[in-house]
Design an enzyme around this catalytic site. Structure first.
Site, PDB file in Angstrom:
ATOM      1  CE  LYS A   1      -3.165   1.220   4.856  1.00 58.31           C
ATOM      2  NZ  LYS A   1      -2.777   0.339   3.806  1.00 58.31           N
TER       3      LYS A   1
ATOM      4  CB  SER B   1      -0.955   0.014   1.191  1.00 55.17           C
ATOM      5  OG  SER B   1      -0.257   0.198   2.400  1.00 55.17           O
TER       6      SER B   1
END
Length: 170
Positions: A80, A39
């Site tokens: 993230k 990610s």
């Protein structure tokens, strides 16, 4: 050599160093191995190792920081990019992110998707996206898209492995 001398010269300094190292590791910094999710590629790669500074006051973070947090929903630590802070209105149009009506400049995103959605970040909560948008299980797809401030562990500061990518994380 007496036992007293040995303790004074060797054992006490070693124990002191271990206590200080433990304090730094638990209170100020910790290391993380990035989980295999893809990610955050190309900013961070799977299995990269990084130094993370603990966050005690979320007001010291800013949008765009790479954050380590615990997801209650997924029951694991995630890494993230911080996109939305309390009170923000996030709108994503064809993969382009707008925060409070302004387009977010995201030089770190190399791959976008055609996602569309609107989110309003509640007080005490935060909104996160991965840098590799087509391959990121992030706030856009969770049942509860917001992370509590209490679940935020730290900010990724420095990547130290692999050596070819040694340097500041941003």
């Amino acid at each position: 050599m007496s036992i007293g001398y040995f303790l004074k010269v060797w054992i006490i300094p070693i124990i002191s160093a271990l206590i200080i190292a433990s304090f730094i590791n638990k209170i100020l910094f910790f290391n993380i191995v990035l989980p295999p999710s893809g990610s955050m590629i190309p900013t961070l790669n799977d299995y990269d190792r990084a130094l993370v500074s603990r966050i005690y006051n979320m007001e010291n973070t800013k949008r765009g920081s790479i954050i380590v947090f615990y997801s209650q929903e997924l029951d694991k630590l995630l890494v993230k990019r911080l996109i939305g802070i309390p009170g923000d209105k996030i709108e994503i149009k064809d993969g382009i992110v707008f925060v409070n009506g302004d387009r977010l400049e995201e030089d770190y995103v190399k791959n976008i998707d055609d996602y569309n959605g609107i989110f309003e970040v509640p007080e005490g909560k935060y909104f996160f996206l991965g840098d590799n948008r087509p391959n990121s299980n992030d706030s856009r797809f969770w049942k509860n898209p917001y992370i509590l401030s209490n679940d935020i562990e730290g900010k990724v500061q420095f990547r130290f492995y692999p050596l070819k990518d040694f340097g500041w994380a941003n």
